[in-house]
Write a protein that holds these residues in place. Structure first.
Motif, PDB file in Angstrom:
ATOM      1  N   ASP A  35      -3.122   4.835   3.473  1.00  0.00           N
ATOM      2  CA  ASP A  35      -1.881   4.709   2.712  1.00  0.00           C
ATOM      3  C   ASP A  35      -1.996   5.083   1.241  1.00  0.00           C
ATOM      4  N   ILE A  36      -3.200   5.016   0.677  1.00  0.00           N
ATOM      5  CA  ILE A  36      -3.351   5.240  -0.766  1.00  0.00           C
ATOM      6  C   ILE A  36      -4.276   6.403  -1.087  1.00  0.00           C
ATOM      7  N   PHE A  37      -5.471   6.384  -0.541  1.00  0.00           N
ATOM      8  CA  PHE A  37      -6.491   7.357  -0.934  1.00  0.00           C
ATOM      9  C   PHE A  37      -6.069   8.815  -0.742  1.00  0.00           C
ATOM     10  N   PRO A  38      -5.334   9.157   0.335  1.00  0.00           N
ATOM     11  CA  PRO A  38      -4.935  10.565   0.477  1.00  0.00           C
ATOM     12  C   PRO A  38      -3.980  11.052  -0.608  1.00  0.00           C
ATOM     13  N   HIS A  39      -3.411  10.125  -1.397  1.00  0.00           N
ATOM     14  CA  HIS A  39      -2.401  10.501  -2.396  1.00  0.00           C
ATOM     15  C   HIS A  39      -2.943  10.495  -3.821  1.00  0.00           C
ATOM     16  N   LEU A  40      -4.239  10.304  -3.991  1.00  0.00           N
ATOM     17  CA  LEU A  40      -4.803  10.194  -5.336  1.00  0.00           C
ATOM     18  C   LEU A  40      -4.878  11.536  -6.064  1.00  0.00           C
ATOM     19  N   ALA A  41      -5.109  12.601  -5.332  1.00  0.00           N
ATOM     20  CA  ALA A  41      -5.133  13.926  -5.959  1.00  0.00           C
ATOM     21  C   ALA A  41      -3.692  14.424  -6.121  1.00  0.00           C
ATOM     22  N   ARG A  47       0.811  -1.213   0.000  1.00  0.00           N
ATOM     23  CA  ARG A  47       0.000   0.000   0.000  1.00  0.00           C
ATOM     24  C   ARG A  47       0.847   1.267   0.000  1.00  0.00           C
ATOM     25  N   VAL A  48       1.947   1.260   0.715  1.00  0.00           N
ATOM     26  CA  VAL A  48       2.797   2.449   0.757  1.00  0.00           C
ATOM     27  C   VAL A  48       3.348   2.747  -0.632  1.00  0.00           C
ATOM     28  N   ARG A  49       3.804   1.714  -1.318  1.00  0.00           N
ATOM     29  CA  ARG A  49       4.311   1.913  -2.670  1.00  0.00           C
ATOM     30  C   ARG A  49       3.185   2.339  -3.611  1.00  0.00           C
ATOM     31  N   ALA A  50       1.998   1.787  -3.403  1.00  0.00           N
ATOM     32  CA  ALA A  50       0.853   2.191  -4.225  1.00  0.00           C
ATOM     33  C   ALA A  50       0.561   3.674  -4.049  1.00  0.00           C
ATOM     34  N   GLY A  51       0.698   4.168  -2.818  1.00  0.00           N
ATOM     35  CA  GLY A  51       0.506   5.592  -2.583  1.00  0.00           C
ATOM     36  C   GLY A  51       1.513   6.428  -3.336  1.00  0.00           C
ATOM     37  N   GLU A  52       2.753   5.937  -3.409  1.00  0.00           N
ATOM     38  CA  GLU A  52       3.793   6.648  -4.152  1.00  0.00           C
ATOM     39  C   GLU A  52       3.478   6.649  -5.650  1.00  0.00           C
ATOM     40  N   LEU A  53       3.029   5.505  -6.165  1.00  0.00           N
ATOM     41  CA  LEU A  53       2.690   5.416  -7.585  1.00  0.00           C
ATOM     42  C   LEU A  53       1.486   6.291  -7.927  1.00  0.00           C
ATOM     43  N   ARG A  70       0.891   9.178  -6.735  1.00  0.00           N
ATOM     44  CA  ARG A  70       1.316  10.585  -6.800  1.00  0.00           C
ATOM     45  C   ARG A  70       2.026  10.917  -8.098  1.00  0.00           C
ATOM     46  N   SER A  71       2.676   9.933  -8.723  1.00  0.00           N
ATOM     47  CA  SER A  71       3.481  10.229  -9.908  1.00  0.00           C
ATOM     48  C   SER A  71       3.150   9.255 -11.032  1.00  0.00           C
ATOM     49  N   GLY A  72       3.166   9.745 -12.278  1.00  0.00           N
ATOM     50  CA  GLY A  72       2.818   8.933 -13.444  1.00  0.00           C
ATOM     51  C   GLY A  72       3.911   7.959 -13.803  1.00  0.00           C
ATOM     52  N   PRO A  73       3.678   7.184 -14.880  1.00  0.00           N
ATOM     53  CA  PRO A  73       2.562   7.312 -15.810  1.00  0.00           C
ATOM     54  C   PRO A  73       1.428   6.310 -15.582  1.00  0.00           C
ATOM     55  N   LEU A  74       1.480   5.524 -14.511  1.00  0.00           N
ATOM     56  CA  LEU A  74       0.415   4.548 -14.280  1.00  0.00           C
ATOM     57  C   LEU A  74      -0.861   5.268 -13.856  1.00  0.00           C
ATOM     58  N   ASP A  75      -1.951   4.967 -14.529  1.00  0.00           N
ATOM     59  CA  ASP A  75      -3.216   5.659 -14.275  1.00  0.00           C
ATOM     60  C   ASP A  75      -4.296   4.738 -13.730  1.00  0.00           C
ATOM     61  N   LEU A  76      -3.914   3.556 -13.237  1.00  0.00           N
ATOM     62  CA  LEU A  76      -4.889   2.654 -12.615  1.00  0.00           C
ATOM     63  C   LEU A  76      -4.187   1.817 -11.565  1.00  0.00           C
ATOM     64  N   LEU A  77      -4.805   1.714 -10.397  1.00  0.00           N
ATOM     65  CA  LEU A  77      -4.298   0.889  -9.309  1.00  0.00           C
ATOM     66  C   LEU A  77      -5.377  -0.105  -8.912  1.00  0.00           C
ATOM     67  N   MET A  78      -5.045  -1.393  -8.981  1.00  0.00           N
ATOM     68  CA  MET A  78      -5.949  -2.433  -8.501  1.00  0.00           C
ATOM     69  C   MET A  78      -5.436  -2.866  -7.138  1.00  0.00           C
TER      70      MET A  78
END
Length: 266
Positions: free
Chosen positions: A174-180, A145-151, A153-161
């Motif tokens: 760990d993830i939702f606060p970093h989506l914007a 989840r921590v790495r997902a939060g990092e991804l 915040r920065s491109g180019p991946l535009d989808l997280l499962m």
């Protein structure tokens, strides 16, 4: 008495990564759903499809679709092992042949860090496939989840499962606060925690939620765009979709679901 209408924003929403509105329920045919059940899901508005070449029944249905019906769907897949650029390209080209399609909507690296690697060469191959029009959206499935939060915040991946359910709500920190501000699409899976949320844990005196309640929990979070449904038959599909017509969980329902999730998690 007529049931209240479900807010369209609950079951259908605009997803930035797809550039259009989509139904918030996705189907995976990995649990035995027959062709008639898959067709029924599409008829009821389901658009997101998690596909792999071993899903023969889903493959058969997708092959029968005309261009307009195919364009309405969002078909996601990825390489079983995405450690090299070659393996990613081979999997995409094989998928296109099997599906008899010119493109995939979503190409994702499976289980990043375990079954695939976020290497420059792999990323370059994904970007090249997107430039060629063979895939439209790049993403990944990930447990970290921590790495997902990092991804996020920065491109180019535009989808997280990601794994998200009442027993495993850690994505909320760990993830939702970093989506914007990028707003990558979020696809939640294991809504029932592999059916653990459908069984009464020791010392629990309250009610046990249904699978539909578990899906409602996921979609009640505004950060979740799609929840994957693992219905085993058309009856379960119908039951779950009917439950979702009730809309988001009320505050008391949410509190009860969270308490149940904590009891299941132990």
């Amino acid at each position: 008495m007529t049931a209240p209408a479900v807010p369209s924003s609950f079951l259908v929403r605009e997803v930035k990564a797809f550039g259009r509105s989509v139904h918030r329920v996705g189907v995976s045919a990995s649990f035995g759903l027959e062709e008639a059940g898959i067709e029924a899901a599409f008829e009821r508005g389901v658009q997101y499809v998690f596909w792999n070449p071993t899903a023969r029944k889903l493959t058969a249905v997708l092959r029968r679709l005309g261009p307009s019906r195919r364009e309405a769907l969002v078909v996601a897949t990825g390489p079983s092992f995405g450690f090299t650029a070659g393996s990613v390209r081979r999997r995409v080209e094989r998928a296109l042949r099997v599906l008899r399609s010119d493109y995939l909507d979503v190409l994702q690296l499976y289980w990043l860090g375990r079954m695939s690697a976020y290497r420059p060469a792999v990323l370059e191959a994904m970007l090249r496939l997107k430039e060629e029009g063979k895939v439209r959206v790049l993403g990944t499935s990930i447990h970290d989840r921590v790495r997902a939060g990092e991804l996020a915040r920065s491109g180019p991946l535009d989808l997280l499962m990601i794994r998200y359910n009442a027993a495993h709500p850690g994505a909320e920190q760990d993830i939702f606060p970093h989506l914007a501000p990028r707003q990558p699409a979020v696809v939640a899976y294991t809504a029932t925690s592999w059916r653990r949320l459908l069984r009464k844990p020791r010392d629990w005196s309250g009610a046990v939620p249904s699978a539909g309640d578990c899906y409602r929990f996921c979609l009640s979070n505004p950060h979740v765009d799609i929840v994957l449904m693992g219905a085993r038959n058309e009856g379960e599909l119908d039951e779950n979709l009917r439950a979702l017509e009730r809309g988001p969980l009320s505050e008391p329902e949410m509190q009860e679901m969270r308490a149940f999730g904590r009891a299941v998690h132990g």
